[in-house]
Each structure stands twice: as C-alpha cells, then as structure tokens.
Design an enzyme around this catalytic site. Structure first.
Site, PDB file in Angstrom:
ATOM      1  N   CYS A  54       3.871  -8.572   5.389  1.00 31.29           N
ATOM      2  CA  CYS A  54       3.188  -7.387   4.876  1.00 31.29           C
ATOM      3  C   CYS A  54       1.680  -7.472   4.724  1.00 31.29           C
ATOM      4  CB  CYS A  54       3.814  -6.964   3.546  1.00 31.29           C
ATOM      5  SG  CYS A  54       4.109  -8.308   2.406  1.00 31.29           S
ATOM      6  N   HIS A 115      -1.114  -4.767  -2.049  1.00 29.68           N
ATOM      7  CA  HIS A 115      -0.920  -6.159  -1.606  1.00 29.68           C
ATOM      8  C   HIS A 115      -2.052  -6.684  -0.727  1.00 29.68           C
ATOM      9  CE1 HIS A 115       2.581  -9.232  -0.960  1.00 29.68           C
ATOM     10  NE2 HIS A 115       1.565  -9.719  -1.655  1.00 29.68           N
TER      11      HIS A 115
END
Length: 437
Positions: A54, A115
C-alpha cells in the site's frame, strides 16, 4: 476548458483482490453498486499498481511517478510505515493530484486511509500530512489497521448491519459493506445533481493478501481470481493487477479496456481533464488514459516496471505493433513448498527470493496465470524479447536519481515526541462520530 466543471471522485479500497467483486468474476460476494459502476462505465481489465503493497502504491497513484523516485520504496523488511510517529513519508516537494489541482482552484478532500506519513521533526508539523499535500479536508486514518484495536479488532471488521451476512466470513462482510458505501457516495452525487458531471475512479491499492488470517484461523484475505500471488509479492499479477473502473455517467464512456494501464496514469489523466500542464521539472511515468478511454489509441505504455522494494523484479512489455503482452520476471518470491504463498508476507531480498538467469518469460495473453514459463531457448525471438526488455530496464534505471530514503532506519523507528495523542500514554481520543482507544 471543456472539463472546467468536472468533479473527480476517487473510490479506493485496501487490499481488494481482482476476484473479490461481481463484475470481475465473483459470484458469491454481493457488490451491486460497484457492478453498476462497471455497467455504466468502463472496466479496466489490466490495470496495474506501481507496487504490490500500500504505501508505495498510494504514493505512485497520487504523483504519477514510480515510488522509488520519491524515496517511497524500502530495501528492508518494512515496506510500509508501521508507526504514525515515524518521520518518513511522502516528501513535501512531490506534486500530488490534489496539489496540482490547486492551479484551477479545485477543492479536494480525502476520507479514509492515508498511510503516507505524518510529521517530520516535531509533533504537529504535518510535513507529510494530506493537508500539506494539497488536500483541503482529511478525515481518516493516517496509518493503517494493524489489528491493534484490542478484543474488538476481530468483530470491528465491519458494522453490525453487515456482520455475518456474506458467504465469505468477516472479509466478505467487509467487502459488502464497502460496496454499500460506494452506493451511498453515488446516491449523494445524484441527489446533489452532480452524478452526470463526475469522473469516478474505483480501484484498490494492491491485490489481496492471500496469507491473511484472523486469530481464530478464519481467512481474512481476499481472492485474486486466476492470477498468481498477491500482496507484497513483487511483480506477480495477483499482487499488482487490481479491479478498476472508470465511470462518467454524463459521457458515452462504456465497455471494457483490455490494454495494460497503470495507476500512475491517473495523475496525467486528471491533469488533462482539468486542462493543467504536467510538471516540467520531474519525470511523470504515467500516461493520460483519455485517448484510450475515447477509443482513439491503444495502450500508450511500452514497458511497465514492477518493483519490489528498490529493485525491479519484473516488467510488462507491450509490443506496440500488435499489443502483444509479455511478462518478464528476473526475481520471484521463494514460496513455501507446494504453495504460491509465503509465511505471512514475502520479502524482496536475500534468501527470501529466487533470481532467474535467463529470466522467466510469460505470454500474458495466453497465460495470464503465469503458470507456464516459455522455454527461451526454443526460439530466437524469445531471446530478442528478453534482450529488448533488459535494455529498457537498464535505460529506466539510469534515469532514477538518488533521493532521501523515507524508509531508512531513522525515518522508520517510533519517535515518542511525534506520537499524536490526546492523553499520553493512554491515547484516548473521542469525537462526535467515533471513539478510538
């Protein structure tokens, strides 16, 4: 400026596998709202992330650049940020889609998982925060869900309304709730009279995590269809080919595109729609999909490189003359014997991988599962193909400049003075909508 009033709506999923939704082949998890996007828009059947995990893939989607160019690839085990109080993150000098849209006074927001870092030197400096990267609004997680929410972590998986409703346990429940949320967004656009004027992009940050299980042994990872591998597996199709849809109800865009495209293409696509020139002080690796969406061209990529950490493990080669698809692997994960899985995650280096010389060559058109490597010595044309891609890899690497490593030890460790916290060390935070402990 024909797209002056365009609204862009990016609906992103986390670790959603290619085979997890109905329109991409799943017949047991209900996803009517995502399926509707596909029937009213365009399915991107060969849409690739820039990384199989990710943090780097999100950096690439937002900037249109291979994440290694911004230091957002790791050479060690930590391929994502594990601590919100780490100092690494998307560098301030990177141009995101949101930051570029400021040139035309667009208002942008992000809801959900970020993130890509938070602070740099002191708590609250927000150098990596989405509000410092062009977004006007952020409500969500600066990090990720690492199953650290205590006993509720196994039942937080989805809300009560969807718990136990699917045929695939907690993971299936979660997918069906996500589909419901997509429907809510689209209904809101319609109620506001914006439905026909909104360019909608739906995708996942990487393929399904096929090794993921809960504490009770229940599988909690998704399904990648016919594709081998999954999340964190370098260039394996299962980790980088993701279910993706573009829907623009007010236009004639409908059907399917089988040409290879990349998530890095979203940046130049949005720039073209907004009539904003691409930055001229950096390399943009993505290509605008507008000619492809309008049916005026074939795939504009010739080579798409697949990194695992800072090394290129594989490449997709699209022969421009006939759009023939080849896949080359120089390095692959070392799986557990008799499986296509690692212990929990696959690493990118040392004894965790296998190097291939000559490289593995696959005909993706006839072998999308990467099950039958071609015997390169059987025909001289295969030597020529691998040689062409090898030269392209060398050329590409020569254009990668050294930049600060955002995953260095000093950038990755937990720094207590950067810990965002309402009541240190207990960190109990409340707002009107959510309670998190």
């Amino acid at each position: 400026m024909p797209y002056q009033h365009l609204l862009d709506d990016h609906l992103g999923a986390d670790d959603l596998g290619y085979g997890d939704v109905g329109c991409f082949g799943n017949y047991s998890i209900k996803s009517p709202n995502i399926d509707k996007l596909a029937t009213t828009g365009i399915k991107l059947n060969h849409h690739l992330t820039a990384a199989a995990v990710c943090t780097p893939s999100r950096a690439a989607l937002l900037t249109g650049r291979y994440p290694v160019r911004s230091g957002m690839e790791s050479s060690s085990r930590n391929k994502v940020f594990f601590f919100v109080a780490a100092s690494g993150g998307l560098p301030e000098n990177e141009i995101t889609i949101a930051k570029a849209l400021k040139k035309k006074q667009y208002t942008t927001g992000i809801i959900g998982k970020w993130h890509l870092g938070n602070d740099c030197n002191k708590k609250g400096d927000g150098c990596h925060h989405p509000l410092n990267h062009g977004f006007d609004y952020f409500y969500g997680l600066p990090l990720s869900n690492f199953k650290d929410l205590g006993d509720e972590g196994e039942t937080l998986f989805c809300s009560d309304e969807f718990a136990g409703k699917s045929k695939h346990g907690r993971y299936g429940d979660n997918v069906e709730e996500m589909d419901w949320a997509v429907g809510q967004v689209m209904e809101k656009l319609e109620s506001l009279g914006l439905y026909n004027n909104t360019f909608v992009y739906f995708s996942s940050d990487n393929g399904a995590h096929i090794e993921e299980t809960g504490v009770d042994g229940q599988r909690e990872g998704g399904f990648n269809g016919i594709f081998k591998g999954g999340k964190m597996m370098g260039g394996m199709e299962g980790g980088i080919r993701v279910p993706s849809i573009i829907s623009w109800p007010g236009t004639s865009l409908k059907g399917e595109i089988n040409y290879a495209t990349s998530q890095m293409d979203l940046f130049p696509t949005i720039m073209e729609l907004a009539d904003i020139p691409l930055p001229d002080d950096r390399i943009i690796d993505g290509k605008s999909m507008i000619p492809l969406l309008n049916g005026k061209s074939q795939s504009s990529h010739e080579f798409i490189f697949h990194y695992c950490g800072k090394q290129i493990h594989a490449a997709t080669y699209i022969q421009q003359k006939d759009q023939k698809l080849w896949k080359i692997h120089w390095t692959t994960p070392k799986f557990k014997p008799g499986t296509n899985q690692c212990e929990y995650v696959c690493h990118c280096f040392g004894n965790f991988v296998i190097h291939h010389d000559p490289p593995l060559l696959y005909d993706l058109e006839n072998d999308p599962s990467e099950a039958n490597p071609i015997n390169i010595s059987s025909n001289s044309k295969y030597y020529e193909i691998t040689s062409i891609v090898e030269q392209a890899r060398i050329s590409h690497r020569s254009k990668i400049q050294e930049v600060p490593d955002q995953f260095s030890f000093s950038n990755s460790i937990w720094k207590p003075w950067l810990q965002p916290c309402c009541n240190f060390p207990y960190c109990n935070c409340k707002d009107d909508f959510l309670t998190v402990s």
